[in-house]
Design a protein around this motif. Structure first.
Motif, PDB file in Angstrom:
ATOM      1  N   PHE A  30       0.823  -1.202   0.000  1.00 54.16           N
ATOM      2  CA  PHE A  30       0.000   0.000   0.000  1.00 54.16           C
ATOM      3  C   PHE A  30       0.868   1.267   0.000  1.00 54.16           C
ATOM      4  O   PHE A  30       0.703   2.147  -0.844  1.00 54.16           O
ATOM      5  N   TYR A  31       1.815   1.354   0.942  1.00 61.09           N
ATOM      6  CA  TYR A  31       2.628   2.565   1.023  1.00 61.09           C
ATOM      7  C   TYR A  31       3.582   2.697  -0.157  1.00 61.09           C
ATOM      8  O   TYR A  31       3.946   3.811  -0.553  1.00 61.09           O
TER       9      TYR A  31
ATOM     10  N   ALA B 132       2.807   2.158  -3.139  1.00 60.44           N
ATOM     11  CA  ALA B 132       2.068   2.804  -4.219  1.00 60.44           C
ATOM     12  C   ALA B 132       2.250   4.321  -4.164  1.00 60.44           C
ATOM     13  O   ALA B 132       2.250   4.997  -5.184  1.00 60.44           O
ATOM     14  N   MET B 133       2.442   4.867  -2.953  1.00 58.31           N
ATOM     15  CA  MET B 133       2.721   6.300  -2.838  1.00 58.31           C
ATOM     16  C   MET B 133       4.213   6.558  -3.015  1.00 58.31           C
ATOM     17  O   MET B 133       4.622   7.350  -3.851  1.00 58.31           O
TER      18      MET B 133
ATOM     19  N   ARG C 271       6.142   6.559  -6.292  1.00 63.33           N
ATOM     20  CA  ARG C 271       5.859   7.634  -7.253  1.00 63.33           C
ATOM     21  C   ARG C 271       6.187   9.017  -6.698  1.00 63.33           C
ATOM     22  O   ARG C 271       5.654  10.011  -7.162  1.00 63.33           O
ATOM     23  N   SER C 272       7.029   9.082  -5.674  1.00 62.67           N
ATOM     24  CA  SER C 272       7.426  10.383  -5.133  1.00 62.67           C
ATOM     25  C   SER C 272       8.930  10.553  -5.325  1.00 62.67           C
ATOM     26  O   SER C 272       9.617   9.631  -5.746  1.00 62.67           O
ATOM     27  N   ARG C 273       9.397  11.761  -5.026  1.00 63.71           N
ATOM     28  CA  ARG C 273      10.843  11.939  -4.952  1.00 63.71           C
ATOM     29  C   ARG C 273      11.334  11.166  -3.735  1.00 63.71           C
ATOM     30  O   ARG C 273      10.583  10.924  -2.808  1.00 63.71           O
ATOM     31  N   ALA C 274      12.589  10.805  -3.705  1.00 63.49           N
ATOM     32  CA  ALA C 274      13.197  10.208  -2.510  1.00 63.49           C
ATOM     33  C   ALA C 274      12.451   8.983  -2.025  1.00 63.49           C
ATOM     34  O   ALA C 274      12.150   8.851  -0.856  1.00 63.49           O
TER      35      ALA C 274
ATOM     36  N   LEU D 259      11.489   7.505   1.786  1.00 64.36           N
ATOM     37  CA  LEU D 259      10.100   7.731   2.182  1.00 64.36           C
ATOM     38  C   LEU D 259       9.391   6.437   2.587  1.00 64.36           C
ATOM     39  O   LEU D 259       8.668   6.411   3.581  1.00 64.36           O
TER      40      LEU D 259
ATOM     41  N   LEU E  91      10.306   5.260   6.067  1.00 71.82           N
ATOM     42  CA  LEU E  91       9.867   6.270   7.030  1.00 71.82           C
ATOM     43  C   LEU E  91       8.364   6.175   7.285  1.00 71.82           C
ATOM     44  O   LEU E  91       7.889   6.316   8.414  1.00 71.82           O
ATOM     45  N   LEU E  92       7.595   5.930   6.217  1.00 72.01           N
ATOM     46  CA  LEU E  92       6.149   5.788   6.378  1.00 72.01           C
ATOM     47  C   LEU E  92       5.793   4.425   6.951  1.00 72.01           C
ATOM     48  O   LEU E  92       4.905   4.303   7.782  1.00 72.01           O
TER      49      LEU E  92
ATOM     50  N   VAL F 159      -5.333   6.505  -3.492  1.00 71.00           N
ATOM     51  CA  VAL F 159      -3.881   6.583  -3.662  1.00 71.00           C
ATOM     52  C   VAL F 159      -3.503   6.470  -5.127  1.00 71.00           C
ATOM     53  O   VAL F 159      -2.635   7.177  -5.619  1.00 71.00           O
TER      54      VAL F 159
ATOM     55  N   GLU G   5      -5.442   6.995  -7.804  1.00 66.37           N
ATOM     56  CA  GLU G   5      -6.079   7.932  -8.737  1.00 66.37           C
ATOM     57  C   GLU G   5      -5.230   9.179  -8.969  1.00 66.37           C
ATOM     58  O   GLU G   5      -5.234   9.753 -10.048  1.00 66.37           O
ATOM     59  N   ALA G   6      -4.479   9.600  -7.913  1.00 69.61           N
ATOM     60  CA  ALA G   6      -3.715  10.836  -8.049  1.00 69.61           C
ATOM     61  C   ALA G   6      -2.428  10.600  -8.832  1.00 69.61           C
ATOM     62  O   ALA G   6      -1.790   9.582  -8.669  1.00 69.61           O
TER      63      ALA G   6
END
Lengths: 228, 239
Positions: free
Chosen positions: A154-155, A157-158, A161-164, A168, A171-172, A225, A227-228
């Protein structure tokens, strides 16, 4: 009928991920090697005293699975992002949650194979004798893995698709995984010494509760998560 | 074109908020002085007990902040109004600050009382883990640039963090526990209770002021983002 469709879609996604993994093998081999390396490093940290090593083995085992597994979670999206394949995947008709279910399934198989190797190596390195209650131990391993893989997939998926993303995701993820790790370590520890205090049952129910709560909430939240 | 763009954002006006800020600071000072003046030193702990008047209000108000994060995150998922996202973000920042304060003040109290800075007790450990969960939340916000994506993801992460708290607490509690059982108004002398509540209200005012000013700043940043986006596209800003 609808459920069957979703299951077929999820299975197709899982099959695709596992097939890609099997054909390259590079991912699994390096993650498994990392898992073993972490176990060896724990061995150094805990000293040559056999008793101390055996006592700390459940913790070392689960942390090795966690640290190596984290790489798998980001990878499961990374391969698609690099190939520009995530967008087309999302454009297929049907609920997005079947994509999540598929990835979850593929990661479950991946981490399960990783756990097999990590456990086998721990048995040797940490002088663990398999107790007679091994079916319950297997149940604890599977329940712990479900919690780990659910939130990891799950995490990722975020994070993927982010920097770093390398920073991340842990950390999450790690603070969120505290209950599942604690419960899995304690239950494993209890079962390895024959569950004399009868506390493995309580930890196992905590694992079940955690898994159910987060399976439901991640399935509900995945649409937002992705959709964005 | 997303749902969030349907809301027109305006740069907020501070209005009378700075006056409220001064009021909050003076109220806190007054509450602290009252606590020091009217409540006698504790029989066992002496003046060390005075840390109660900052530690406990910080902990309570931290809870309020995290509750606000959860509420406004849900509201954002429901209404998709950027302002809800920014309030949740502001509350998370203030909550993390109070969380850190709670931990540090607790340690300062623990060192002379328990003889160590830290014990692996349920309440302490779950407070520390909550700090780490929200540090992750703030990192997520910092590492995602696209505003709609950032808002959606952090709403989800905020809700997940809130769901996790009771489970973390339970698990660490089973693991081990020595934190003193909370005093209740019935076990506490009325002078302590009054001072404690007065200080909790004072910190609440500070919290409201902080969240408001942080929200103003966040909204201003967000409007700037929208304006520069519109300028980059070469067209006029459409609502």
């Amino acid at each position: 009928m609808a459920f069957r469709d979703e299951w077929l879609r999820a299975r197709a996604v899982a099959w695709k991920d596992l097939m890609a993994e099997r054909r390259s093998k590079a991912g699994f081999n390096s993650v498994a090697a990392l898992g073993v390396t972490i176990l060896v490093l724990f061995g150094f940290a805990l000293g040559p005293d056999a008793e101390a090593i055996r006592a700390a083995a459940p913790g070392a085992l689960w942390l090795a699975a966690l640290f190596a597994g984290v790489l798998a979670f980001n990878r499961s999206y990374q391969v698609e992002l690099d190939g520009g394949a995530l967008e087309p995947l999302l454009m297929y008709p049907g609920a997005r949650r079947s994509i999540f279910a598929g990835k979850l399934l593929a990661n479950f198989v991946f981490v399960f194979l990783l756990l097999v190797i990590v456990i086998a190596v721990s048995l040797v390195l940490f002088h663990i004798t398999v107790p007679s209650t091994w079916p319950r131990l297997l149940l604890v391993v599977l329940l712990g893995e479900v919690g780990l893989v659910t939130l990891g997939t799950f995490y990722a998926a975020m994070a993927s698709r982010s920097r770093a993303r390398e920073v991340l995701l842990p950390l999450l993820l790690f603070p969120m995984l505290v209950p599942v790790l604690l419960a899995a370590m304690q239950a494993t520890k209890a079962l390895l010494v024959g569950d004399v205090m009868h506390d493995a049952g309580a930890w196992t129910s905590l694992l079940v509760a955690y898994d159910v709560i987060f399976l439901i909430s991640t399935f509900l939240a995945f649409d937002y998560v992705i959709e964005a | 074109m997303t749902a969030a763009a349907a809301f027109t954002l305006e740069v907020p006006k501070s209005g009378r908020w700075p006056i409220f800020g001064w009021f909050a600071v003076l109220f806190l000072a007054g509450a602290q002085i009252t606590a020091f003046a009217i409540s006698p030193p504790d029989r066992d702990m002496g003046d060390l007990q005075k840390i109660l008047y900052v530690h406990v209000p910080a902990a309570w108000n931290m809870g309020i902040c995290y509750l606000l994060v959860a509420i406004y995150s849900f509201r954002y998922l429901w209404k998709r109004d950027d302002r809800d996202d920014l309030i949740a973000a502001s509350a998370a920042e203030v909550g993390t600050l109070l969380n850190g304060l709670t931990l540090v003040l607790g340690m300062i109290w623990a060192r002379p009382t328990w003889g160590v800075w830290w014990v692996w007790d349920a309440r302490l450990t779950s407070t520390l883990i909550m700090f780490l969960v929200f540090a992750g939340y703030l990192a997520l916000r910092a590492f995602v640039e696209e505003p709609d994506r950032r808002a959606l993801w952090s709403a989800v992460a905020g809700i997940m963090g809130a769901i996790n708290y009771p489970i973390v607490y339970m698990s660490v509690r089973w693991w081990r526990t020595i934190h003193q059982v909370q005093s209740t108004p019935s076990t506490l002398d009325p002078t302590y209770t009054f001072s404690l509540r007065l200080n909790a209200v004072a910190v609440l005012f500070i919290l409201i002021y902080f969240i408001r000013r942080r929200y103003e700043a966040a909204l201003t940043e967000r409007v700037t983002e929208q304006l520069s986006q519109a300028a980059a596209l070469g067209g006029p800003l459409h609502a």
